[in-house]
Design a protein around this motif. Structure first.
Motif, mmCIF file in Angstrom:
data_model
loop_
_atom_site.group_PDB
_atom_site.id
_atom_site.type_symbol
_atom_site.label_atom_id
_atom_site.label_comp_id
_atom_site.label_asym_id
_atom_site.label_seq_id
_atom_site.Cartn_x
_atom_site.Cartn_y
_atom_site.Cartn_z
ATOM 1 N N ASN A 107 -6.354 4.435 -1.294
ATOM 2 C CA ASN A 107 -6.146 3.068 -0.832
ATOM 3 C C ASN A 107 -7.142 2.087 -1.446
ATOM 4 O O ASN A 107 -6.796 0.936 -1.733
ATOM 5 C CB ASN A 107 -6.209 3.014 0.691
ATOM 6 C CG ASN A 107 -4.910 3.423 1.337
ATOM 7 O OD1 ASN A 107 -4.397 4.501 1.076
ATOM 8 N ND2 ASN A 107 -4.355 2.569 2.160
ATOM 9 N N THR A 148 -6.922 0.356 5.848
ATOM 10 C CA THR A 148 -5.885 1.337 6.172
ATOM 11 C C THR A 148 -6.310 2.733 5.738
ATOM 12 O O THR A 148 -6.094 3.717 6.453
ATOM 13 C CB THR A 148 -4.553 0.961 5.496
ATOM 14 O OG1 THR A 148 -4.111 -0.295 6.004
ATOM 15 C CG2 THR A 148 -3.475 2.013 5.784
ATOM 16 N N GLN A 151 -8.784 3.966 8.157
ATOM 17 C CA GLN A 151 -8.124 4.315 9.416
ATOM 18 C C GLN A 151 -7.475 5.684 9.334
ATOM 19 O O GLN A 151 -7.629 6.517 10.240
ATOM 20 C CB GLN A 151 -7.059 3.274 9.755
ATOM 21 C CG GLN A 151 -6.251 3.608 10.996
ATOM 22 C CD GLN A 151 -5.146 2.609 11.237
ATOM 23 O OE1 GLN A 151 -5.395 1.413 11.293
ATOM 24 N NE2 GLN A 151 -3.911 3.080 11.361
ATOM 25 N N ARG A 210 -9.219 -5.257 11.914
ATOM 26 C CA ARG A 210 -8.342 -6.046 11.047
ATOM 27 C C ARG A 210 -8.292 -7.513 11.488
ATOM 28 O O ARG A 210 -8.334 -8.417 10.657
ATOM 29 C CB ARG A 210 -6.927 -5.460 11.054
ATOM 30 C CG ARG A 210 -6.735 -4.281 10.154
ATOM 31 C CD ARG A 210 -5.257 -4.016 9.927
ATOM 32 N NE ARG A 210 -5.086 -2.774 9.209
ATOM 33 C CZ ARG A 210 -5.040 -1.578 9.785
ATOM 34 N NH1 ARG A 210 -5.135 -1.474 11.095
ATOM 35 N NH2 ARG A 210 -4.901 -0.489 9.068
ATOM 36 N N ARG A 219 -2.554 -9.453 6.198
ATOM 37 C CA ARG A 219 -2.379 -8.299 7.088
ATOM 38 C C ARG A 219 -1.075 -7.562 6.882
ATOM 39 O O ARG A 219 -0.875 -6.500 7.449
ATOM 40 C CB ARG A 219 -2.460 -8.743 8.548
ATOM 41 C CG ARG A 219 -3.848 -9.179 8.963
ATOM 42 C CD ARG A 219 -3.862 -9.630 10.400
ATOM 43 N NE ARG A 219 -5.094 -10.355 10.686
ATOM 44 C CZ ARG A 219 -5.248 -11.203 11.681
ATOM 45 N NH1 ARG A 219 -4.204 -11.447 12.482
ATOM 46 N NH2 ARG A 219 -6.377 -11.820 11.876
ATOM 47 N N LYS A 222 1.313 -3.187 2.715
ATOM 48 C CA LYS A 222 1.734 -1.850 3.119
ATOM 49 C C LYS A 222 0.685 -0.803 2.765
ATOM 50 O O LYS A 222 0.020 -0.891 1.730
ATOM 51 C CB LYS A 222 3.044 -1.482 2.423
ATOM 52 C CG LYS A 222 4.189 -2.435 2.750
ATOM 53 C CD LYS A 222 4.537 -2.396 4.234
ATOM 54 C CE LYS A 222 5.718 -3.296 4.546
ATOM 55 N NZ LYS A 222 6.034 -3.286 5.967
ATOM 56 N N PRO A 223 0.525 0.230 3.602
ATOM 57 C CA PRO A 223 -0.426 1.292 3.300
ATOM 58 C C PRO A 223 0.019 2.111 2.113
ATOM 59 O O PRO A 223 1.195 2.215 1.819
ATOM 60 C CB PRO A 223 -0.458 2.130 4.579
ATOM 61 C CG PRO A 223 0.851 1.857 5.233
ATOM 62 C CD PRO A 223 1.209 0.451 4.885
#
Length: 225
Positions: A107, A148, A151, A210, A219, A222-223
């Motif tokens: 990412n 992301t 996370q 976030r 925001r 997309k991951p």
């Protein structure tokens, strides 16, 4: 009495909330293991993702490393390392770190690499040096994907830290292992429920992060992993 009622009975028993084997202590141990795994994984993956994303090279190497780390059988690796290294914390931490590296690496790389070239050109036109372009322009724009990745890494760590119990370490997985050993299925279900709660708390934490760090317009990215 079904498993859910057994789990509720176990969770509401005051004796399970105190002492060195109590839920708060095990929860704290689980949290410490997970945070340590994410931090070590970040020290490995984050700089590499920033570098390769900034220079827009090394994508094949990044993807290959991430895929290799993701393919490792976590429990099997723990058992192997315990046999080779003995019952040591490193035998548990190495597989956990391996799980946190792929999402952070991929990412971060994709987020920085795909920053709008017009943004970086404008930053260069203002006279910023390459490292300033990275930190002042590319990283802020890539922050949604970067967070992301962190996370996913954190959730992976929380979910898989339960394997520490297989090597006689603590954490919430201890309840699952001990419950299975004593056929106390209320403890097993209660421990599993607490692990799920820990993962949900992670999601809540990053959702708040976030809102605090990312502008609304960014925001929706997309991951990647």
């Amino acid at each position: 009495m079904n498993v859910l009622s057994q789990a509720w009975g176990w969770l509401t028993t005051s004796a399970n909330w105190s002492g060195t084997d109590g839920i708060p202590t095990r929860f704290l141990q689980h949290f410490e293991y997970s945070v340590e795994a994410v931090l070590i994984g970040a020290l490995i993956a984050f700089p590499l993702g920033l570098l390769t994303g900034h220079v827009k090279r090394g994508g094949l190497v990044v993807t290959s490393l991430a895929n290799v780390a993701r393919a490792l059988p976590t429990l099997g690796l723990v058992v192997l390392l315990v046999v080779v290294m003995g019952v040591k914390f490193r035998a548990v931490m190495i597989p956990l770190v391996a799980l946190t590296v792929p999402p952070i690496l991929l990412n971060t790389y994709e987020g920085v690499r795909n920053v709008d070239p017009q943004l970086t050109d404008a930053a260069k036109g203002m006279g910023l040096r390459p490292w300033q372009v990275l930190w002042r322009a590319e990283v802020p724009a890539a922050l949604p994907l970067i967070l992301t990745g962190f996370q996913f890494a954190a959730v992976n760590a929380v979910a898989n830290t339960a394997i520490a119990a297989y090597s006689s370490f603590g954490g919430l997985g201890r309840f699952v292992i001990d419950g299975l050993a004593t056929t106390d299925y209320g403890m097993v279900a209660g421990g599993a429920f607490l692990i799920v709660i820990a993962a949900i708390l992670n999601l809540v934490f990053f959702a708040v992060l976030r809102k605090l760090l990312i502008s609304p317009g960014l925001r929706q990215k997309k991951p990647t992993a």
